[in-house]
Write a protein that holds these residues in place. Structure first.
Motif, PDB file in Angstrom:
ATOM      1  N   MET A   1     -91.608-105.208  16.516  1.00 39.93           N
ATOM      2  CA  MET A   1     -92.311-106.361  17.079  1.00 39.93           C
ATOM      3  C   MET A   1     -93.005-105.908  18.350  1.00 39.93           C
ATOM      4  SD  MET A   1     -89.482-109.396  16.668  1.00 39.93           S
ATOM      5  CE  MET A   1     -88.481-109.452  15.163  1.00 39.93           C
ATOM      6  N   HIS A   2     -94.296-106.077  18.405  1.00 38.26           N
ATOM      7  CA  HIS A   2     -95.042-105.691  19.606  1.00 38.26           C
ATOM      8  C   HIS A   2     -94.544-106.515  20.801  1.00 38.26           C
ATOM      9  CE1 HIS A   2     -98.202-104.362  22.217  1.00 38.26           C
ATOM     10  NE2 HIS A   2     -98.655-105.599  22.390  1.00 38.26           N
ATOM     11  N   VAL A   3     -94.349-107.800  20.569  1.00 40.18           N
ATOM     12  CA  VAL A   3     -93.754-108.692  21.576  1.00 40.18           C
ATOM     13  C   VAL A   3     -92.532-109.342  20.944  1.00 40.18           C
ATOM     14  CG1 VAL A   3     -94.079-110.726  23.015  1.00 40.18           C
ATOM     15  CG2 VAL A   3     -95.988-109.139  22.670  1.00 40.18           C
TER      16      VAL A   3
ATOM     17  N   PRO B   1     -89.552-103.072  19.953  1.00 41.84           N
ATOM     18  CA  PRO B   1     -90.976-102.892  20.275  1.00 41.84           C
ATOM     19  C   PRO B   1     -91.424-101.443  20.110  1.00 41.84           C
ATOM     20  CG  PRO B   1     -89.691-103.027  22.285  1.00 41.84           C
ATOM     21  CD  PRO B   1     -88.728-103.227  21.152  1.00 41.84           C
ATOM     22  N   LYS B   2     -90.501-100.554  19.775  1.00 41.49           N
ATOM     23  CA  LYS B   2     -90.823 -99.122  19.698  1.00 41.49           C
ATOM     24  C   LYS B   2     -90.996 -98.602  18.275  1.00 41.49           C
ATOM     25  CE  LYS B   2     -88.453 -98.045  24.022  1.00 41.49           C
ATOM     26  NZ  LYS B   2     -87.393 -97.252  24.680  1.00 41.49           N
ATOM     27  N   GLY B   3     -90.572 -99.345  17.289  1.00 37.63           N
ATOM     28  CA  GLY B   3     -90.709 -98.874  15.919  1.00 37.63           C
ATOM     29  C   GLY B   3     -89.732 -99.550  14.999  1.00 37.63           C
ATOM     30  N   SER B   4     -89.963 -99.395  13.696  1.00 39.92           N
ATOM     31  CA  SER B   4     -89.085-100.010  12.704  1.00 39.92           C
ATOM     32  C   SER B   4     -88.250 -98.930  12.029  1.00 39.92           C
ATOM     33  CB  SER B   4     -89.920-100.762  11.666  1.00 39.92           C
ATOM     34  OG  SER B   4     -90.807 -99.864  11.016  1.00 39.92           O
ATOM     35  N   GLY B   5     -87.368 -99.351  11.137  1.00 43.04           N
ATOM     36  CA  GLY B   5     -86.521 -98.412  10.403  1.00 43.04           C
ATOM     37  C   GLY B   5     -85.087 -98.515  10.867  1.00 43.04           C
ATOM     38  N   HIS B   6     -84.338 -97.460  10.605  1.00 44.66           N
ATOM     39  CA  HIS B   6     -82.915 -97.458  10.947  1.00 44.66           C
ATOM     40  C   HIS B   6     -82.714 -96.928  12.355  1.00 44.66           C
ATOM     41  CE1 HIS B   6     -81.127 -98.608   7.072  1.00 44.66           C
ATOM     42  NE2 HIS B   6     -82.187 -98.024   6.555  1.00 44.66           N
ATOM     43  N   GLY B   7     -81.631 -97.336  12.968  1.00 48.34           N
ATOM     44  CA  GLY B   7     -81.285 -96.867  14.297  1.00 48.34           C
ATOM     45  C   GLY B   7     -80.385 -95.659  14.211  1.00 48.34           C
TER      46      GLY B   7
END
Length: 317
Positions: free
Chosen positions: A123-125, A107-113
């Motif tokens: 995903m917002h939810v 829910p905090k952002g996309s991309g790599h960890g």
């Protein structure tokens, strides 16, 4: 390298649970790292380990699941998504999709960890549920995220989810408007998804036929079986043309028949005899062409196009 009883016990316990071993951050972790440098162990993800011979015996999907099970134990707050969720659900798909990465919802952002192998899907939810003790996105959300794959790969996942009864097309249609997704790709998959295709190979073959612009075949068409009327012959794909011709295609995966010198020759001969009777019966019922498509045919676009064109399958675009 000299056996380390603690390492051996850790690895064997992990193998019994069908997951990677997890380092403890102490002496055993350093013993594990030494064995990675000595090429005795594989480390597909930071702090995850497996015996090299054991790891090499796994197929790509099993490797992903071993990582997912270990990471679910390490990070119970994670929700696996996309292809990782599809693996947990057991949806059929191509091994070629696996690149060593693991996908989680965020829910905090996309991309790599923080780890190179970790991918995050925004995903917002997060629609979270547990499957065999592992938190994953809902079937509907999983399929929507898998629509980012090439059509010929994603269709197998959609068909498999429908066959399993995990989701209905209406469920995905309801979720789409509230999801940031490629609606055109999802709509195309929903248009063609069908649980009657019995395995991932049939889904892949069907998708490849459609992508090449050939007419859509009917699925699992039945023909009379004179030897056993209660068990009709079913063909994977069938085209009934305006001029009366009937073209049948079967996806046979790898070649059905092996060297006749093998120890199961009697069984092989029975299969050959069955296929001859079956094809003779189909021909008597008006089938003009019976085409057997193998993995190698579908994998090569030019080869599949040549087979379809030679059989007389009409091209509509």
């Amino acid at each position: 390298m000299k056996e380390h009883k603690g390492v051996t016990a850790l690895l064997r316990a992990a193998e019994q649970e069908r997951r990677c071993a997890i380092g403890d951050g102490g002496a055993i972790y350093h013993a594990l790292r030494r064995r990675v440098k000595a090429l005795e162990l594989a480390s597909p993800y930071p702090n995850l380990f497996a015996d090299v011979r054991y790891w090499d015996s796994l197929n790509p999907e099993e490797c992903s699941l071993h990582m997912i099970r270990a990471l679910a134990e390490l990070h119970p707050q994670w929700t696996f998504a996309g292809l990782s969720a599809a693996c947990v659900y057991g949806y059929q798909h191509s091994y070629a999709l696996h690149d060593g990465s693991v996908i989680i919802a965020s829910p905090k952002g996309s991309g790599h960890g923080s780890a190179e192998q970790l991918r995050r899907l925004y995903m917002h939810v997060v629609p979270r549920q547990k499957v065999r003790g592992i938190a994953v996105t809902s079937p509907s959300r999983t399929l929507i995220d898998c629509a980012a794959m090439p059509f010929s790969n994603a269709l197998a996942i959609y068909d498999s989810a429908l066959r399993a009864g995990h989701v209905a097309i209406a469920d995905i249609e309801t979720l789409m408007p509230t999801t940031n997704c490629d609606t055109a790709s999802v709509a195309k998959l929903l248009k063609h998804a069908d649980p009657r295709r019995e395995n991932g190979g049939e889904s892949w073959t069907y998708a490849s036929i459609i992508e090449l612009g050939y007419a859509e075949p009917s699925l699992q068409v039945e023909f009379t079986n004179p030897d056993n009327p209660g068990m009709p012959y079913r063909v994977d794909f069938c085209w009934r043309l305006a001029d009366g011709r009937i073209i049948v295609a079967e996806y046979d995966g790898m070649a059905k028949y092996v060297d006749a010198s093998n120890p199961h020759r009697a069984s092989l001969q029975a299969k050959l005899n069955y296929e001859r009777r079956r094809e003779h019966s189909l021909t008597e019922q008006g089938v003009s062409t019976i085409m057997h498509l193998f993995f190698e045919d579908v994998r090569t676009t030019a080869r599949l196009e040549a087979r379809l064109s030679e059989a007389g399958v009409p091209k509509i675009r």
